[in-house]
Design a protein around this motif. Sequence first.
Motif, mmCIF file in Angstrom:
data_model
loop_
_atom_site.group_PDB
_atom_site.id
_atom_site.type_symbol
_atom_site.label_atom_id
_atom_site.label_comp_id
_atom_site.label_asym_id
_atom_site.label_seq_id
_atom_site.Cartn_x
_atom_site.Cartn_y
_atom_site.Cartn_z
ATOM 1 N N GLU A 160 0.839 -1.210 0.000
ATOM 2 C CA GLU A 160 0.000 0.000 0.000
ATOM 3 C C GLU A 160 0.869 1.253 0.000
ATOM 4 N N GLN A 161 1.978 1.209 0.731
ATOM 5 C CA GLN A 161 2.841 2.387 0.822
ATOM 6 C C GLN A 161 3.735 2.526 -0.406
ATOM 7 N N ASP A 162 4.021 1.401 -1.050
ATOM 8 C CA ASP A 162 4.731 1.437 -2.325
ATOM 9 C C ASP A 162 3.888 2.238 -3.316
ATOM 10 N N ILE A 163 2.590 1.929 -3.324
ATOM 11 C CA ILE A 163 1.670 2.625 -4.223
ATOM 12 C C ILE A 163 1.592 4.113 -3.849
ATOM 13 N N ALA A 164 1.523 4.400 -2.555
ATOM 14 C CA ALA A 164 1.385 5.793 -2.118
ATOM 15 C C ALA A 164 2.615 6.619 -2.505
ATOM 16 N N LEU A 165 3.801 6.069 -2.272
ATOM 17 C CA LEU A 165 5.003 6.855 -2.563
ATOM 18 C C LEU A 165 5.202 6.995 -4.080
ATOM 19 N N THR A 166 4.871 5.952 -4.818
ATOM 20 C CA THR A 166 4.950 6.045 -6.278
ATOM 21 C C THR A 166 3.983 7.121 -6.785
ATOM 22 N N ASN A 167 2.843 7.191 -6.135
ATOM 23 C CA ASN A 167 1.873 8.214 -6.475
ATOM 24 C C ASN A 167 2.443 9.620 -6.281
ATOM 25 N N ILE A 168 3.149 9.808 -5.180
ATOM 26 C CA ILE A 168 3.773 11.109 -4.925
ATOM 27 C C ILE A 168 4.841 11.381 -5.984
ATOM 28 N N ALA A 169 5.617 10.340 -6.310
ATOM 29 C CA ALA A 169 6.633 10.504 -7.362
ATOM 30 C C ALA A 169 5.966 10.937 -8.673
ATOM 31 N N LEU A 170 4.830 10.330 -8.964
ATOM 32 C CA LEU A 170 4.107 10.677 -10.197
ATOM 33 C C LEU A 170 3.566 12.102 -10.155
ATOM 34 N N ASP A 171 3.019 12.499 -9.009
ATOM 35 C CA ASP A 171 2.528 13.873 -8.876
ATOM 36 C C ASP A 171 3.656 14.871 -9.092
ATOM 37 N N LEU A 172 4.797 14.611 -8.451
ATOM 38 C CA LEU A 172 5.925 15.543 -8.574
ATOM 39 C C LEU A 172 6.432 15.580 -10.011
ATOM 40 N N LEU A 173 6.438 14.422 -10.643
ATOM 41 C CA LEU A 173 6.867 14.374 -12.045
ATOM 42 C C LEU A 173 5.905 15.180 -12.923
#
Lengths: 313, 253
Positions: free
Chosen positions: B42-55
């Motif tokens: 779940e946290q892998d997904i959350a942090l990847t999501n943040i990476a995507l937002d920042l990108l």
Amino acid sequence: MELKKLESIFQQRIKDEIKIEPKDWMPDAYRKTNIRQISQHAHSEIVGMLPEGNWITRAPSLKRKAILLAKIQDEAGHGLYLYSAAETLGISREEMIEQLHSGRAKYSSIFNYPTLTWADMGAIGWLVDGAAIVNQIMLCRTSYGPYSRAMIRICKEESFHQRQGFEILWVLSQGTKDQKAMCQDAINRWWWPSLMMFGPRDSESPNTGQSMEWKIKIKSNDELRQQFVDMIAEQVKVLGMTLPDPDLKWNEKRLHYDFGEINWEEFWNVVNGNGPCNKQRLNARRKAHEDGAWVRDAATAYAEKRNKQSKVA
Amino acid sequence: MSTSKNSVSKENKINYILYLADTTLILSHRNSEWCGHAPIIEQDIALTNIALDLLGQARNFYQYAAELIGNNATEDSLAYLRIENEYKNLLLTELPNDDWGNTVLRQFYFSVYQFYLYQQLQKSDDEQLVAIANKAIKEVSYHVRWSGEWVVRLGDGTKESHQRMLNAIENLKNYLGEMFIAADYETAMNIDLNTIQKQWDEKVTSVFAEATLPLPKNIFNHIGGKTGVHTEYLGYILTEMQYLQRTYPNAVW
């Protein structure tokens, strides 16, 4: 209710294609087979994040990077649905992960091959996800309800994955000489392992018969493999590339493509742990789990503290 | 920001936008290194999501900068073909991830800063920056919440997690000041960093109190990122990120 009666209700439901649900009675072997298959599928999604993850930081454009990140994130999501579907059969995610890390549970062997160039991101999307879709479309009709519903959801995202893979290769096929060579090289390396994804020949596949009787599987390994070959043999023409099989030929009589013999020795070697990346993949999963233990412990400890406080208050 | 459109030179504006673009891209890069390796799916997904937002934010800023620069500049030419001393990201964002605690603490520090910064950009005279900030601030308020919750959970979790958070506080403390020390182009853009710093202090203090964590002490401020003088880490990030574009010049991907 006596066992015989329960068994006959179960058989009737399978026959009538009514989904089996978590609270329904089911034979132990049916439960075990589903746990094995669904957890294996979940593990494949999670381990499958690694070969593509290998190219996130090197993706050649910001757009490609965003698509790749989103795709790998989808795979993590698929892993979650599938672990949840398996949990309805009475096994915990923790147990399944332990089985993966101890080597008792398998995952798709395809992920034991290395991703050596950017074109591999295209080949994985087109061939590996393409093979997965052929299998998963069938599984949308599988007899166990939660598995079937997870598959319906997953199939929608997978077809986007396959298209983006094809598009990566399409752009390379229209590119420079180096890019074209990169494209062909990736197809050469991923073609045979993709065919292996459908598992051993029907005559060598011990679980197929019972799985088909229970309608966990609707089509056999060889049928699915043929369907995949017929699809890809046409699509590869659009790319102006070739498949590395001199025996690949349209058969007028069968109305299917004939294709060469799979290297079964390689197949069994990879299944049994001797693929190019078996060790790296499993070590990466174990390391993530072990390095993360303190984080999970802290989250549990914190939640317990909060629970106590809210009870006191 | 009460600046009128004409008072900011084009060069300052471009530099400022590149500062925002580079900072979000490099932090996205670091976060994306966790993808497939985080402690819980779940946290892998959350942090990847943040990476995507920042990108996504970085792409918006680069596209805008490319428009101002002209000369066939694109988001990719700006991200992939500039060298270390042209990059303007905060040093904080290029530091290695270290453990999960260090990663979430860095994210928390940065997201809080970004939240108040975007609040100011929402009032900018520049319509493009307003549009980007309006869209991004929704994402950032989620990042603040997510990372803040993790800071609390780990700070007030187990003895080990508390100790690890103390280490992370030590690790990062000398890279916080740079957020609030203005480069010339920021001064020209009239960003009110004093206000942001006050708001940031307040938010961090309240979350740290809940997390039973002490505020960083004995701080020395490393600076240079905003003007292109980086740590040794950035060179490796760019080497990896730019590899294909450098190896096959002018290829389309």
